[in-house]
Design a protein around this motif. Structure first.
Motif, mmCIF file in Angstrom:
data_model
loop_
_atom_site.group_PDB
_atom_site.id
_atom_site.type_symbol
_atom_site.label_atom_id
_atom_site.label_comp_id
_atom_site.label_asym_id
_atom_site.label_seq_id
_atom_site.Cartn_x
_atom_site.Cartn_y
_atom_site.Cartn_z
ATOM 1 N N MET A 119 0.817 -1.215 0.000
ATOM 2 C CA MET A 119 0.000 0.000 0.000
ATOM 3 C C MET A 119 0.852 1.268 0.000
ATOM 4 N N THR A 120 2.037 1.212 0.578
ATOM 5 C CA THR A 120 2.912 2.392 0.624
ATOM 6 C C THR A 120 4.054 2.300 -0.379
ATOM 7 N N SER A 121 3.975 1.350 -1.297
ATOM 8 C CA SER A 121 5.012 1.204 -2.319
ATOM 9 C C SER A 121 4.915 2.329 -3.345
ATOM 10 N N GLU A 122 5.990 2.528 -4.077
ATOM 11 C CA GLU A 122 6.009 3.550 -5.124
ATOM 12 C C GLU A 122 4.935 3.270 -6.174
ATOM 13 N N GLU A 123 4.707 2.008 -6.452
ATOM 14 C CA GLU A 123 3.699 1.626 -7.451
ATOM 15 C C GLU A 123 2.317 2.165 -7.090
ATOM 16 N N ILE A 124 1.944 2.050 -5.824
ATOM 17 C CA ILE A 124 0.624 2.511 -5.383
ATOM 18 C C ILE A 124 0.625 4.008 -5.109
ATOM 19 N N GLN A 125 1.667 4.516 -4.465
ATOM 20 C CA GLN A 125 1.705 5.926 -4.090
ATOM 21 C C GLN A 125 1.769 6.852 -5.307
ATOM 22 N N SER A 126 2.469 6.445 -6.341
ATOM 23 C CA SER A 126 2.570 7.288 -7.536
ATOM 24 C C SER A 126 1.512 6.952 -8.576
ATOM 25 N N GLY A 127 0.769 5.869 -8.352
ATOM 26 C CA GLY A 127 -0.273 5.457 -9.283
ATOM 27 C C GLY A 127 -1.664 5.723 -8.736
ATOM 28 N N PRO A 128 -2.321 4.680 -8.196
ATOM 29 C CA PRO A 128 -3.703 4.838 -7.711
ATOM 30 C C PRO A 128 -3.907 5.952 -6.689
ATOM 31 N N VAL A 129 -2.940 6.184 -5.802
ATOM 32 C CA VAL A 129 -3.106 7.236 -4.796
ATOM 33 C C VAL A 129 -3.400 8.572 -5.472
ATOM 34 N N LYS A 130 -2.582 8.935 -6.444
ATOM 35 C CA LYS A 130 -2.777 10.207 -7.138
ATOM 36 C C LYS A 130 -3.951 10.154 -8.111
ATOM 37 N N GLU A 131 -4.087 9.043 -8.811
ATOM 38 C CA GLU A 131 -5.149 8.920 -9.816
ATOM 39 C C GLU A 131 -6.539 9.016 -9.205
ATOM 40 N N LEU A 132 -6.680 8.560 -7.965
ATOM 41 C CA LEU A 132 -7.988 8.534 -7.319
ATOM 42 C C LEU A 132 -8.242 9.744 -6.428
ATOM 43 N N GLY A 133 -7.324 10.717 -6.446
ATOM 44 C CA GLY A 133 -7.591 11.957 -5.723
ATOM 45 C C GLY A 133 -7.065 12.018 -4.309
ATOM 46 N N TYR A 134 -6.249 11.039 -3.901
ATOM 47 C CA TYR A 134 -5.614 11.088 -2.588
ATOM 48 C C TYR A 134 -4.268 11.802 -2.700
ATOM 49 N N LEU A 135 -3.621 12.032 -1.582
ATOM 50 C CA LEU A 135 -2.276 12.582 -1.556
ATOM 51 C C LEU A 135 -1.320 11.531 -0.998
ATOM 52 N N PRO A 136 -0.173 11.348 -1.636
ATOM 53 C CA PRO A 136 0.829 10.467 -1.039
ATOM 54 C C PRO A 136 1.283 11.027 0.301
ATOM 55 N N ILE A 137 1.628 10.157 1.210
ATOM 56 C CA ILE A 137 2.135 10.582 2.512
ATOM 57 C C ILE A 137 3.324 11.526 2.350
ATOM 58 N N THR A 138 4.177 11.243 1.381
ATOM 59 C CA THR A 138 5.400 12.025 1.183
ATOM 60 C C THR A 138 5.128 13.427 0.646
ATOM 61 N N SER A 139 3.904 13.699 0.190
ATOM 62 C CA SER A 139 3.578 15.031 -0.333
ATOM 63 C C SER A 139 3.325 16.060 0.757
ATOM 64 N N MET A 140 3.046 15.596 1.971
ATOM 65 C CA MET A 140 2.680 16.510 3.041
ATOM 66 C C MET A 140 3.874 17.338 3.511
ATOM 67 N N LYS A 141 3.650 18.641 3.635
ATOM 68 C CA LYS A 141 4.688 19.551 4.119
ATOM 69 C C LYS A 141 4.642 19.697 5.636
ATOM 70 N N ILE A 142 3.556 19.242 6.234
ATOM 71 C CA ILE A 142 3.374 19.331 7.683
ATOM 72 C C ILE A 142 2.915 17.972 8.204
ATOM 73 N N GLU A 143 2.926 17.829 9.519
ATOM 74 C CA GLU A 143 2.414 16.632 10.168
ATOM 75 C C GLU A 143 1.443 17.049 11.259
ATOM 76 N N ARG A 144 0.328 16.335 11.384
ATOM 77 C CA ARG A 144 -0.693 16.683 12.365
ATOM 78 C C ARG A 144 -0.970 15.462 13.253
ATOM 79 N N ASP A 145 -0.941 15.652 14.568
ATOM 80 C CA ASP A 145 -1.161 14.529 15.457
ATOM 81 C C ASP A 145 -2.627 14.399 15.840
ATOM 82 N N VAL A 146 -2.931 13.437 16.688
ATOM 83 C CA VAL A 146 -4.312 13.146 17.045
ATOM 84 C C VAL A 146 -4.977 14.326 17.761
#
Length: 293
Positions: A261-288
């Protein structure tokens, strides 16, 4: 793009000790095994469902002995069932710590993507941009006609999500600043919400960006549009991590699927194609607790 996998429950090959529902894992944190290979059931968030659907299709093509069933039901259902050991994966839009009755300490969090949510309206209401306060006033019943925010002279029809929905929890926390929405019709499924808003004059609700298309009008808030850039730097605050929880550390094919699920194949493919953001795209981090760093 979003093919729903039919449930692959074959009672004659269930291991002894599994529940009669066919989706109980043999042991916490590991995938169930049958004579035909591993069997994994993922239940929960409908916002995450399109991504998991897409990933399981390619994963099972490469690993034909693995059976993966992907079901909705809402984040609360996913967290409850994985906590009880009834399924191998609980998909959630919210942290386990945010759900009452869930022992988050025994669950392992696998963050696989980020999802943004946007308020959506029927295309004929005549509104594209409102303020954050107007959004709160609409969902709390203080504004009841679209003419009051620059649209048609038309009654506003609020469509909400069910109380166990992670999408609802995220929207109320970050879109409504914790305000309690009015009583209105509630729907469990993102797909159902999308159809109702598209077909109902005056309707408003909210959806993950992965469900948006030209059948709806996504609203800007204070001139800000929900997109990858504004979510990545938190200019658009209505977003959440997409979690896939396991009951203990995953093993075997279950661990392999979660790693996929966190592989390059999924993160650069379906993640972006389906309107999600890859984890690595985030410039910030937000906790619970909502703290941003």
């Amino acid at each position: 793009m979003k093919k729903l996998l039919a449930a692959l429950f074959v009672s004659s090959i269930l291991l002894a000790g599994c529940g009669s529902g066919g989706n109980t894992s043999e042991s916490s944190g590991s995938s169930s095994n049958t004579s035909n290979g591993a069997k994994i059931t993922a239940v929960g968030s409908t916002a995450l469902q399109p991504l998991v659907d897409a990933a399981q299709e390619s994963f099972t093509q490469e690993n034909p002995t693995v059976q993966i069933s992907v079901q909705g039901g809402g984040s609360g259902t996913g967290l409850s069932q994985v906590s009880e050991g009834a399924v191998e994966i609980g998909n959630s839009d919210v942290f386990a710590e945010e759900k009452d009755g869930i022992d988050a300490e025994k669950l392992v969090d696998h963050r696989v993507a980020v999802v943004g949510f946007a308020p959506v309206v029927n295309k004929d209401v005549g509104v594209e941009d409102i303020t954050k306060q107007q959004l709160v006033d609409i969902f709390t019943g203080k504004i009841t006609n679209w003419k009051d925010v620059g649209g048609k002279d038309q009654e506003i029809a609020v469509v909400n999500r069910a109380s166990g929905s992670g999408t609802r929890a995220t929207f109320e926390k970050w879109g409504l600043d914790g305000a309690e929405p009015i009583q209105s019709q509630e729907q469990d499924s993102s797909g159902t919400v999308k159809k109702i808003v598209a077909d109902t004059p005056g309707a408003i609700s909210y959806l993950a960006l992965s469900y948006l298309d030209d059948s709806l009008q996504a609203l800007k808030l204070d001139g800000v549009e929900a997109n990858e850039k504004t979510i990545a730097n938190n200019d658009w605050p209505i977003w959440s991590y997409e979690h896939m929880y396991t009951n203990g550390e995953p093993e075997g094919e279950l661990a392999k699927f979660l790693e996929y699920m966190t592989s390059e194949e999924i993160q650069s493919g379906p993640v972006k194609e389906l309107g999600y953001l890859p984890i690595t795209s985030m410039k910030i981090e937000r906790d619970v607790d909502g703290n941003v760093k």
